[in-house]
Scaffold this motif. Structure first.
Motif, PDB file in Angstrom:
ATOM      1  N   ASP A  32       0.823  -1.216   0.000  1.00  0.00           N
ATOM      2  CA  ASP A  32       0.000   0.000   0.000  1.00  0.00           C
ATOM      3  C   ASP A  32       0.855   1.264   0.000  1.00  0.00           C
ATOM      4  OD1 ASP A  32      -2.124  -1.682   0.020  1.00  0.00           O
ATOM      5  OD2 ASP A  32      -2.628  -1.405   2.129  1.00  0.00           O
ATOM      6  N   ASN A  37       0.553   4.013  -2.936  1.00  0.00           N
ATOM      7  CA  ASN A  37       0.360   5.425  -2.609  1.00  0.00           C
ATOM      8  C   ASN A  37       1.420   6.286  -3.292  1.00  0.00           C
ATOM      9  OD1 ASN A  37      -0.919   7.588  -1.149  1.00  0.00           O
ATOM     10  ND2 ASN A  37       0.854   7.575   0.217  1.00  0.00           N
ATOM     11  N   LEU A  64      -7.377   4.813   0.417  1.00  0.00           N
ATOM     12  CA  LEU A  64      -6.132   5.505   0.072  1.00  0.00           C
ATOM     13  C   LEU A  64      -6.349   6.418  -1.142  1.00  0.00           C
ATOM     14  CD1 LEU A  64      -2.656   3.855  -0.006  1.00  0.00           C
ATOM     15  CD2 LEU A  64      -3.417   5.101  -2.011  1.00  0.00           C
ATOM     16  N   ARG A  99      -6.998  11.260  -1.783  1.00  0.00           N
ATOM     17  CA  ARG A  99      -6.345  12.166  -2.728  1.00  0.00           C
ATOM     18  C   ARG A  99      -7.320  12.773  -3.730  1.00  0.00           C
ATOM     19  NH1 ARG A  99      -0.872  12.163  -2.982  1.00  0.00           N
ATOM     20  NH2 ARG A  99       0.238  10.654  -1.675  1.00  0.00           N
TER      21      ARG A  99
END
Length: 373
Positions: free
Chosen positions: A81, A85, A115, A119
Motif C-alpha cells: 500500500d 500510494n 487511500l 487524494r
C-alpha cells in the motif's frame, strides 16, 4: 482510468515497473503479462481499463481522460500500500486528475479505495470477473483474511486451534490405549468423553462469565476481600457442622427435650449457628474495612457502620428464634432489654456512619482523581 495490481504480478512475472501511464504503454504492459502468464487475471483488468478508456474518449463526457496502471508489492499489506500510494502520487503529478475510476479484479485490490479517496474522489468503480464466479474470488479473499487474523491473534488461535487440538490429542491417546487394553474400551471411551465435555464446557463457561478477569481482579486489587471471604466461609462452615453434630444436646439445653419436628430442629439450628454466622459476617466486613482503608476509599464509613450493626443482627436472630421456641416471651423484661440493646446499637452505627461520612469527604476526591487519572 486506474488499473490496480496490489500484489505486483506485472512486476514479478512480466518485469513491468509501475506506474504505467498512457494507452500504448498499458497495452504493452498487458501483452507482456499475458505472454508471461496467460491465466493471470490482472492482464484482463488492464485490458478492461483500456476498453473503458476508449469508450469514455469516444463519448466525450469528460474534458480529458487518461489511463494508468499502479503496482504494489508481492508482500501484500502495508508494504504494497505504501508503494501504491507513492505511484498514485506520481501519476497525479503527471496527470492532475479531478476524479478516478478504479478497475480491479476482486476484493483484495479494493482495499486501497480509502487511500485513493484521500487524494481524489472516486467517480465510479469497475470490477472485472474472468470466467470464474465473482463470489469465488471474494469468498477466497474473505477466508484468507480471517485465517490470517486467526493465526496472528493468540486468543482466536486458542479457540479455533487450541481447543480442537487438545480434544484430538486426548482422543488419539485414548485410541492408542484401547489397542492395548481391549477389555477397558468402554471405560476409556466414557472417561475420554467426560474429559472432552468437561474441557469444552469449562472453557465456554469461563469465557462467558469472564472468570479469568474476575480471578485476576481478586488476586490484584481485591485480594484482601478475597482472603476475608474465604475465611468467612470457613467460619460459617465450621459453625454449621458443629451445630448440626450437636443439635440434640443444644436442643436439650434450650428446651429440655429433643426436637420433635423438622421445623423445630431448623429453628434450634438457626439459633445455634447464629454466633458463627455473625462472626463470619464480621470477618467479611473487616476485610472490606481494611481494603477500603488501604485504598483510601471513602465508602469505608459504610463498611464500618455495617460492622457496628452486627451485634444488633445477632440479638435479632437470637430473640426471634427463642421467641419461636416459646423460651422468651414478647412481654418479658429480657425481651425488652435485648430490644433496647439492638436499638442502641443501630443508633450508634448510624451516628458513627454519619460522622465518618462527613469526616472522609477528602477521600472521595482522592478516589475521583485516581479513577480519572
Amino acid at each position: 482510468m486506474l488499473a490496480i495490481d496490489r500484489d505486483n504480478d506485472f512486476g514479478e512475472k512480466a518485469g513491468v515497473k509501475g506506474p504505467v501511464i498512457g494507452k500504448e504503454a498499458c497495452i504493452d504492459a498487458a501483452l507482456k503479462l499475458s505472454l508471461a502468464d496467460p491465466e493471470d487475471s490482472d492482464a484482463n483488468v488492464l485490458y478492461a481499463a483500456i476498453k473503458l478508456y476508449e469508450e469514455l474518449k469516444e463519448r466525450g463526457e469528460f474534458d480529458d481522460v487518461e489511463i494508468a496502471l499502479i503496482t504494489g508489492h508481492s508482500e501484500v499489506g502495508i508494504k504494497s500500500d505504501i508503494e501504491l500510494n507513492r505511484q498514485l502520487a506520481e501519476v497525479l503529478e503527471i496527470f492532475p486528475a479531478h476524479g478516478v475510476i478504479p478497475v480491479t479484479d476482486g476484493a483484495e485490490d479494493e482495499q486501497i479505495f480509502p487511500l485513493i479517496t484521500s487524494r481524489l474522489p472516486i467517480i465510479s468503480t469497475r470490477r472485472v470477473v474472468v470466467k470464474q464466479s465473482e463470489s469465488i474470488e471474494t469468498t477466497y479473499y474473505i477466508l484468507y483474511r480471517y485465517l490470517k487474523e486467526i493465526f496472528s491473534d493468540p486468543e482466536a488461535a486458542k479457540i479455533f486451534f487450541g481447543l480442537p487440538g487438545m480434544i484430538l490429542l486426548i482422543y488419539g491417546i485414548a485410541r492408542l490405549l484401547s489397542i492395548k487394553y481391549q477389555e477397558s474400551v468402554t471405560i476409556i471411551s466414557s472417561t475420554v468423553t467426560g474429559i472432552i465435555l468437561f474441557l469444552i464446557g469449562g472453557y465456554f463457561f469461563a469465557r462467558a462469565f469472564r472468570l479469568k478477569e474476575s480471578v485476576g481482579h481478586l488476586l490484584t486489587k481485591g485480594f484482601i476481600q478475597f482472603v476475608s471471604a474465604i475465611a468467612a466461609v470457613f467460619v460459617l462452615f465450621a459453625g454449621a457442622v458443629s451445630a448440626y453434630l450437636n443439635l440434640e444436646s443444644i436442643a436439650l439445653q434450650l428446651t429440655g427435650r429433643y426436637p420433635g419436628t423438622e421445623l423445630l430442629g431448623i429453628v434450634i439450628f438457626l439459633n445455634a449457628i447464629n454466633t458463627s454466622f455473625v462472626v463470619a459476617l464480621a470477618v467479611l466486613m473487616i476485610g472490606k474495612v481494611v481494603h477500603a482503608y488501604l485504598r483510601r476509599d471513602h465508602h469505608i464509613w459504610y463498611y464500618i457502620s455495617g460492622l457496628l450493626l452486627l451485634p444488633a443482627l445477632w440479638v435479632t436472630i437470637d430473640v426471634t428464634t427463642l421467641y419461636a421456641l416459646s423460651i422468651l416471651s414478647f412481654y418479658s423484661m429480657e425481651f425488652l432489654k435485648r430490644g433496647i440493646i439492638a436499638l442502641g446499637d443501630i443508633a450508634l452505627a448510624t451516628l458513627v456512619g454519619m460522622y465518618l461520612r462527613d469526616k472522609l469527604r477528602g477521600w472521595e476526591r482522592v478516589e475521583t482523581e485516581r479513577s480519572t487519572a
